[in-house]
Design a protein around this motif. Structure first.
Motif, PDB file in Angstrom:
ATOM      1  N   LYS A  82       6.031  -1.051 102.280  1.00  0.00           N
ATOM      2  CA  LYS A  82       5.489  -2.267 102.983  1.00  0.00           C
ATOM      3  C   LYS A  82       3.903  -2.214 103.079  1.00  0.00           C
ATOM      4  O   LYS A  82       3.259  -1.186 102.598  1.00  0.00           O
ATOM      5  CB  LYS A  82       5.924  -2.336 104.447  1.00  0.00           C
ATOM      6  N   VAL A  83       3.457  -3.469 103.335  1.00  0.00           N
ATOM      7  CA  VAL A  83       2.051  -3.466 103.252  1.00  0.00           C
ATOM      8  C   VAL A  83       1.289  -2.253 104.262  1.00  0.00           C
ATOM      9  O   VAL A  83       1.976  -2.282 105.248  1.00  0.00           O
ATOM     10  CB  VAL A  83       1.597  -5.063 103.771  1.00  0.00           C
ATOM     11  N   GLY A  84       0.197  -1.960 103.640  1.00  0.00           N
ATOM     12  CA  GLY A  84      -0.386  -0.721 104.475  1.00  0.00           C
ATOM     13  C   GLY A  84       0.146   0.522 104.084  1.00  0.00           C
ATOM     14  O   GLY A  84      -0.645   1.532 104.370  1.00  0.00           O
ATOM     15  N   ASP A  85       1.214   0.615 103.432  1.00  0.00           N
ATOM     16  CA  ASP A  85       1.696   2.062 102.955  1.00  0.00           C
ATOM     17  C   ASP A  85       0.287   2.603 102.160  1.00  0.00           C
ATOM     18  O   ASP A  85      -0.035   1.975 101.419  1.00  0.00           O
ATOM     19  CB  ASP A  85       2.744   2.125 102.511  1.00  0.00           C
ATOM     20  N   LYS A  86       0.296   4.113 102.339  1.00  0.00           N
ATOM     21  CA  LYS A  86      -0.485   4.756 101.455  1.00  0.00           C
ATOM     22  C   LYS A  86       0.180   5.221 100.268  1.00  0.00           C
ATOM     23  O   LYS A  86       1.263   5.859 100.437  1.00  0.00           O
ATOM     24  CB  LYS A  86      -1.143   5.852 102.283  1.00  0.00           C
ATOM     25  N   VAL A  87      -0.151   5.024  98.847  1.00  0.00           N
ATOM     26  CA  VAL A  87       0.733   5.310  97.805  1.00  0.00           C
ATOM     27  C   VAL A  87      -0.040   5.923  96.600  1.00  0.00           C
ATOM     28  O   VAL A  87      -1.380   5.648  96.268  1.00  0.00           O
ATOM     29  CB  VAL A  87       1.475   4.063  97.350  1.00  0.00           C
ATOM     30  N   THR A  88       0.690   6.414  95.648  1.00  0.00           N
ATOM     31  CA  THR A  88       0.264   6.595  94.525  1.00  0.00           C
ATOM     32  C   THR A  88       1.538   6.830  93.517  1.00  0.00           C
ATOM     33  O   THR A  88       2.494   6.334  93.726  1.00  0.00           O
ATOM     34  CB  THR A  88      -0.450   8.133  94.189  1.00  0.00           C
ATOM     35  N   THR A  89       1.277   6.816  92.257  1.00  0.00           N
ATOM     36  CA  THR A  89       2.122   6.948  91.187  1.00  0.00           C
ATOM     37  C   THR A  89       1.958   7.542  89.901  1.00  0.00           C
ATOM     38  O   THR A  89       0.608   7.999  89.870  1.00  0.00           O
ATOM     39  CB  THR A  89       2.630   5.473  90.818  1.00  0.00           C
ATOM     40  N   SER A  90       2.698   7.992  89.188  1.00  0.00           N
ATOM     41  CA  SER A  90       2.542   8.602  88.036  1.00  0.00           C
ATOM     42  C   SER A  90       3.001   7.726  86.816  1.00  0.00           C
ATOM     43  O   SER A  90       2.724   6.550  86.677  1.00  0.00           O
ATOM     44  CB  SER A  90       3.140  10.143  88.141  1.00  0.00           C
ATOM     45  N   LEU A  91       3.691   8.442  85.924  1.00  0.00           N
ATOM     46  CA  LEU A  91       4.571   7.940  84.838  1.00  0.00           C
ATOM     47  C   LEU A  91       5.464   6.857  85.698  1.00  0.00           C
ATOM     48  O   LEU A  91       6.047   7.176  86.618  1.00  0.00           O
ATOM     49  CB  LEU A  91       5.333   8.704  84.114  1.00  0.00           C
ATOM     50  N   LEU A 127      -4.776  -3.146  91.679  1.00  0.00           N
ATOM     51  CA  LEU A 127      -3.679  -2.514  90.620  1.00  0.00           C
ATOM     52  C   LEU A 127      -2.303  -3.345  91.007  1.00  0.00           C
ATOM     53  O   LEU A 127      -1.644  -3.214  92.020  1.00  0.00           O
ATOM     54  CB  LEU A 127      -3.679  -1.070  90.566  1.00  0.00           C
ATOM     55  N   ARG A 128      -1.757  -3.873  89.860  1.00  0.00           N
ATOM     56  CA  ARG A 128      -0.333  -4.112  90.191  1.00  0.00           C
ATOM     57  C   ARG A 128       0.625  -2.837  89.427  1.00  0.00           C
ATOM     58  O   ARG A 128       0.443  -2.390  88.372  1.00  0.00           O
ATOM     59  CB  ARG A 128       0.150  -5.371  89.045  1.00  0.00           C
ATOM     60  N   LEU A 129       1.639  -2.629  90.321  1.00  0.00           N
ATOM     61  CA  LEU A 129       2.515  -1.622  89.776  1.00  0.00           C
ATOM     62  C   LEU A 129       4.130  -2.287  89.593  1.00  0.00           C
ATOM     63  O   LEU A 129       4.406  -2.747  90.720  1.00  0.00           O
ATOM     64  CB  LEU A 129       2.701  -0.423  90.820  1.00  0.00           C
ATOM     65  N   PRO A 130       4.627  -2.059  88.819  1.00  0.00           N
ATOM     66  CA  PRO A 130       5.746  -2.717  88.460  1.00  0.00           C
ATOM     67  C   PRO A 130       6.900  -1.434  88.868  1.00  0.00           C
ATOM     68  O   PRO A 130       6.557  -0.492  89.384  1.00  0.00           O
ATOM     69  CB  PRO A 130       6.130  -2.784  87.064  1.00  0.00           C
ATOM     70  N   ARG A 131       7.996  -1.921  89.196  1.00  0.00           N
ATOM     71  CA  ARG A 131       9.170  -1.197  89.381  1.00  0.00           C
ATOM     72  C   ARG A 131       8.765  -0.129  90.797  1.00  0.00           C
ATOM     73  O   ARG A 131       9.154   1.047  90.905  1.00  0.00           O
ATOM     74  CB  ARG A 131       9.505   0.090  88.321  1.00  0.00           C
ATOM     75  N   ALA A 132       8.394  -0.823  91.666  1.00  0.00           N
ATOM     76  CA  ALA A 132       7.638  -0.112  92.779  1.00  0.00           C
ATOM     77  C   ALA A 132       8.587   0.714  93.635  1.00  0.00           C
ATOM     78  O   ALA A 132       8.363   1.947  93.899  1.00  0.00           O
ATOM     79  CB  ALA A 132       7.034  -1.102  93.684  1.00  0.00           C
ATOM     80  N   ASP A 133      10.071   0.325  93.922  1.00  0.00           N
ATOM     81  CA  ASP A 133      10.782   1.348  94.496  1.00  0.00           C
ATOM     82  C   ASP A 133      11.420   2.350  93.760  1.00  0.00           C
ATOM     83  O   ASP A 133      11.585   3.279  94.481  1.00  0.00           O
ATOM     84  CB  ASP A 133      12.034   0.127  94.887  1.00  0.00           C
ATOM     85  N   VAL A 134      11.143   2.270  92.429  1.00  0.00           N
ATOM     86  CA  VAL A 134      11.789   3.427  91.891  1.00  0.00           C
ATOM     87  C   VAL A 134      10.669   4.445  91.691  1.00  0.00           C
ATOM     88  O   VAL A 134      10.835   5.595  91.850  1.00  0.00           O
ATOM     89  CB  VAL A 134      12.045   2.836  90.307  1.00  0.00           C
ATOM     90  N   CYS A 135       9.450   4.109  91.318  1.00  0.00           N
ATOM     91  CA  CYS A 135       8.530   5.225  90.738  1.00  0.00           C
ATOM     92  C   CYS A 135       7.079   5.104  91.413  1.00  0.00           C
ATOM     93  O   CYS A 135       6.132   5.762  91.112  1.00  0.00           O
ATOM     94  CB  CYS A 135       8.311   5.158  89.565  1.00  0.00           C
ATOM     95  N   VAL A 136       6.974   4.402  92.650  1.00  0.00           N
ATOM     96  CA  VAL A 136       5.705   4.699  93.454  1.00  0.00           C
ATOM     97  C   VAL A 136       5.894   5.641  94.786  1.00  0.00           C
ATOM     98  O   VAL A 136       7.127   5.582  95.322  1.00  0.00           O
ATOM     99  CB  VAL A 136       5.174   3.274  93.971  1.00  0.00           C
ATOM    100  N   TRP A 137       5.048   6.521  95.082  1.00  0.00           N
ATOM    101  CA  TRP A 137       5.417   7.341  96.006  1.00  0.00           C
ATOM    102  C   TRP A 137       4.462   7.363  97.217  1.00  0.00           C
ATOM    103  O   TRP A 137       3.508   7.036  96.998  1.00  0.00           O
ATOM    104  CB  TRP A 137       5.026   8.930  95.356  1.00  0.00           C
ATOM    105  N   LYS A 138       4.950   7.245  98.417  1.00  0.00           N
ATOM    106  CA  LYS A 138       4.413   7.134  99.608  1.00  0.00           C
ATOM    107  C   LYS A 138       3.515   8.374 100.097  1.00  0.00           C
ATOM    108  O   LYS A 138       4.118   9.639  99.474  1.00  0.00           O
ATOM    109  CB  LYS A 138       5.358   6.871 100.843  1.00  0.00           C
ATOM    110  N   LEU A 139       2.381   8.547 100.323  1.00  0.00           N
ATOM    111  CA  LEU A 139       1.491   9.518 100.912  1.00  0.00           C
ATOM    112  C   LEU A 139       1.401   9.516 102.254  1.00  0.00           C
ATOM    113  O   LEU A 139       1.159   8.345 102.814  1.00  0.00           O
ATOM    114  CB  LEU A 139       0.287   9.547 100.259  1.00  0.00           C
ATOM    115  N   PRO A 140       1.400  10.592 102.976  1.00  0.00           N
ATOM    116  CA  PRO A 140       1.078  10.712 104.310  1.00  0.00           C
ATOM    117  C   PRO A 140      -0.443  10.032 104.588  1.00  0.00           C
ATOM    118  O   PRO A 140      -1.468  10.559 103.906  1.00  0.00           O
ATOM    119  CB  PRO A 140       0.971  12.305 104.849  1.00  0.00           C
TER     120      PRO A 140
END
Ligand SMILES: [Zn+2]
Ligand SMILES: [Zn+2]
Length: 346
Positions: A82-91, A127-140
């Motif tokens: 959701k909006v406001g989540d802190k995230v990162t991603t890799s491959l 940054l636009r990230l595709p497949r967000a539910d699959v490969c984006v990771w939430k950070l504390p």
């Protein structure tokens, strides 16, 4: 918005570009809060992309794949963020191919990466990230950006290098390379209980950092690292050797430095083919494993960072505003000012 645009070999500019938009309803838009320059970005800049499985970045596209950010907008089909989540991603793996179903995400048949091929990168304000539910990771949210910046790539790769080495308690581990990935591999190797870690490099200031972090340094510019490692291990060689450079000399040293029956872990990105002494395997019985950024371990790495078992903040020797990215690339590329990593703040 501002972004670091790759204009072609040796041509990099900070430019004003259009902000990204949601293209598929599974996309998210992230406001980048901190990004960093990776060795692979330098490969792209020098026209040395190592090749498959991803195409090189197209001239005119935005660079970068190591970042931390905050979700600004989500597509209608995104359920886990959701909006406001802190995230990162890799491959950016697909989650549905045979390899993904087997949880071997880096081997995904439909792999994408920000800042490679067609996909714009993270050295930008958004940054636009595709497949967000699959490969984006939430950070504390409590963890500062600097603490988690490297889980997306360098730390994941370093952890994977240690895992591939199958280190047992009491082992001697030799890590070739004291760049960001090599240093991460040394930090992660410790989690598996070796008695000692030997760090090899030719760059004095990087060896000094490795030593400060507890490794025994060997300067390969001054001594034969294979002979030194043999001397330290009763002539046998290290139980586990990790290659985190990706050049011929280092790779051959690794084959020389690993004991018979030992493990060789290879994560250094080579930009061309390297001939290895394959024929020796029949006498040395070593096991070779390797691979690139293993995104699977991001949840575990976050827990280890929260528990203060891993700390990689020291890698950020330079933090510059995104406007100064070209200067940041030069510092990182030419290893100026004892640089380890350059973080870019949009
Ligand atoms: Zn990278
Ligand atoms: Zn897949």
């Amino acid at each position: 918005m501002k972004a670091v645009v790759f204009r072609g070999k040796e041509d990099l500019r900070v430019e004003e570009v259009p902000e990204p938009k949601i293209l598929e309803q599974t996309d998210i838009i992230v406001k980048v809060t901190l990004s960093t320059i990776c060795g692979s970005d330098l490969h792209i800049l020098h026209g040395l992309w190592p090749g498959p499985p991803l195409p090189p970045l197209k001239p005119g596209s935005i660079l970068g794949h190591e970042f931390v950010g905050e979700v600004k907008e989500v597509g209608k089909e995104v359920k886990n963020l959701k909006v406001g989540d802190k995230v990162t991603t890799s491959l950016l793996f697909c989650g549905t191919c045979a390899y993904c179903r087997d949880k071997k995400y880096p081997l995904c048949e439909n792999l994408m990466l920000s800042g490679a091929g067609e996909l714009p990168g993270a050295q930008a304000e958004y940054l636009r990230l595709p497949r967000a539910d699959v490969c984006v990771w939430k950070l504390p949210k409590e963890l500062p950006d600097e603490d988690v910046l490297f889980v997306s790539d360098n730390l994941s790769t370093g952890y994977f290098a240690a895992e591939c080495g199958q280190i047992h308690p009491g082992d001697t581990v030799a890590v070739f390379g004291c760049g960001p990935v090599g240093l991460c591999a040394q930090i992660c190797a410790k989690l598996f209980g070796p008695t000692r870690i030997i760090a090899v490099d030719k760059i004095g200031y990087r060896l000094k950092v490795a030593e400060e972090k507890g490794a025994i340094p060997i300067n390969a510019g001054a001594k034969d690292p294979v002979a030194e490692i043999k001397r330290l291990t009763n002539g046998r060689g290290a139980d586990v050797v990790i290659e985190a450079v990706g050049v011929k000399d280092t790779v051959l040293h690794c084959f020389g430095a690993v004991k018979k029956g030992g493990n060789l872990s290879w994560v250094g990105v080579a930009t061309s083919a390297i001939e290895i002494p394959w024929h020796e395997l029949i006498y040395t019985n070593i096991t070779i494993r390797g691979g690139w950024t293993f995104a699977n371990r991001i949840p575990e790495l976050i827990k280890l960072i929260e528990a203060k078992k891993i700390d990689t903040k020291f890698l950020i020797t330079h933090q510059l505003s995104l406007d100064r990215a070209v200067e940041g690339y030069e510092i990182f590329d030419k290893k100026m000012e004892d640089v380890l990593k350059v973080a870019l703040k949009p």
